[in-house]
Design an enzyme around this catalytic site. Structure first.
Site, PDB file in Angstrom:
ATOM      1  CD  GLU A 102      -2.944   0.761   2.492  1.00 43.50           C
ATOM      2  OE1 GLU A 102      -3.545  -0.296   2.723  1.00 43.50           O
ATOM      3  OE2 GLU A 102      -3.235   1.801   3.090  1.00 43.50           O
ATOM      4  CG  ASP A 104      -1.911   4.440   3.534  1.00 42.58           C
ATOM      5  OD1 ASP A 104      -2.740   4.530   2.566  1.00 42.58           O
ATOM      6  OD2 ASP A 104      -1.686   3.687   4.187  1.00 42.58           O
ATOM      7  CD  GLU A 106      -4.559   7.093   6.551  1.00 46.03           C
ATOM      8  OE1 GLU A 106      -4.831   7.594   7.628  1.00 46.03           O
ATOM      9  OE2 GLU A 106      -4.703   5.865   6.338  1.00 46.03           O
TER      10      GLU A 106
END
Ligand SMILES: *[C@@H]1O[C@H](CO)[C@@H](O)[C@H](O)[C@H]1NC(C)=O
Ligand SMILES: *[C@@H]1O[C@H](CO)[C@@H](O)[C@H](O)[C@H]1NC(C)=O
Length: 289
Positions: A102, A104, A106
């Site tokens: 993953e 990411d 955020e």
């Protein structure tokens, strides 16, 4: 109109429409689908704009229709304004089978007047714990800003408005896994993380301010697109610009000075958390991570 002028006009129109089809500025109807949240996710303005919303009942999310194995993915986002405490807006590429990879981005909301936290992480072969957090040098709720993931076999570069803020290098030679064999869809979500997101969970979501809305535009994909039928990905001929890209000395310098000012958390420095020692990539010269 003389016929030669007519010819020139038609020719110009043809060139113009050809250019329009090459300069692909992203159409959400073509490129993504609303994945969850019922009416809370919307595409409008002929596919040029997308919004995700969150209220007491639901958040929402979209996903790319294609899977990518390496690429440069850019999106412009305008985050939830005002009191966004408890809201979490994400832009990330996961692959779960058989291993969890993953990449990411955020965005953790905050109470009014307090800055968003930009949280980044990388998972490879099930191993995460590689968080870095930043403050932004602008208010991400006032305007659209561009957030990009550049992912190639050598490194993953996180960019904000085209400026690198973080690079995760391929350190497989040190035994550190690197995501490079599982294609990923791109996901984006807006959801409620009030239990942990804002000031460690102390500040809860003020539901009287709902719905919370984030806007997206100009999803630009330069990537190797995965073909499930062929079991391999096909790369655009333009791939060389990003497929080999690494930071040059000048970009490193820029990134380092940005990190000095705006980085608020670095997993490589968290000795309290990693009592057994930080991950191996943290031991290479600071310049390289
Ligand atoms: C919110 O603002 C506070 C105070 O400036 C800060 O400590 C915190 O890191 C910010 N971000 C989040 C997600 O709480
Ligand atoms: C759309 O995004 C691409 C890639 O970041 C950028 O080059 C282009 O200028 C953007 N277009 C608009 C209209 O903002």
């Amino acid at each position: 109109m003389s016929s030669s002028l007519e010819f020139v006009t038609i020719f110009t129109l043809l060139v113009a429409s050809y250019l329009l089809s090459v300069v692909h500025c992203g159409n959400f109807y073509d490129d993504v689908e609303i994945q969850w949240g019922g009416g809370h996710g919307k595409i409008f303005d002929n596919g040029k704009l997308l919004s995700l919303s969150l209220d007491k009942y639901s958040g929402s999310g979209f996903q790319s229709k294609s899977k990518y194995l390496f690429g440069r993915l850019d999106i412009q986002m305008k985050l939830v304004p005002g009191n966004s405490a408890g809201t979490v807006t994400t832009f990330y590429g996961p692959a779960m089978e058989p291993n969890h990879d993953e990449i990411d981005f955020e965005f953790l909301g905050n109470s009014s007047g307090n800055p968003y936290t930009l949280h980044t992480n990388v998972f490879a072969h099930g191993k995460g714990n590689k968080e870095m957090q930043f403050n932004l040098w602008f208010d991400p709720t006032q305007d659209f800003h561009t957030y990009s993931i550049l992912w190639n076999p050598k490194n993953i570069i996180f960019l904000v408005d085209n400026v690198p803020i973080r690079v995760f290098k391929n350190h497989e030679t040190l035994g550190v896994p690197f995501p490079k064999s599982q294609p990923m869809k791109l996901y984006s979500t807006l959801w409620n993380g009030e239990d942990w997101a804002t000031q460690g969970g102390k500040v809860k979501t003020d539901w009287s301010k709902a719905p919370f809305i984030a806007y997206y535009r100009n999803f630009t994909v330069n990537a190797c697109i995965w073909s499930p039928a062929e079991g391999q990905s096909s790369c655009p001929s333009s791939k060389n610009t990003w497929f080999r890209q690494e930071l040059d000395v000048e970009s490193y310098r820029k990134m380092r000075s940005l990190q000095k000012k705006y980085r608020t958390y670095n997993y490589c420095k968290d000795m309290m958390r990693f009592l057994g020692g930080t991950s191996r990539e943290c031991t290479v010269r600071e310049k390289d991570i």
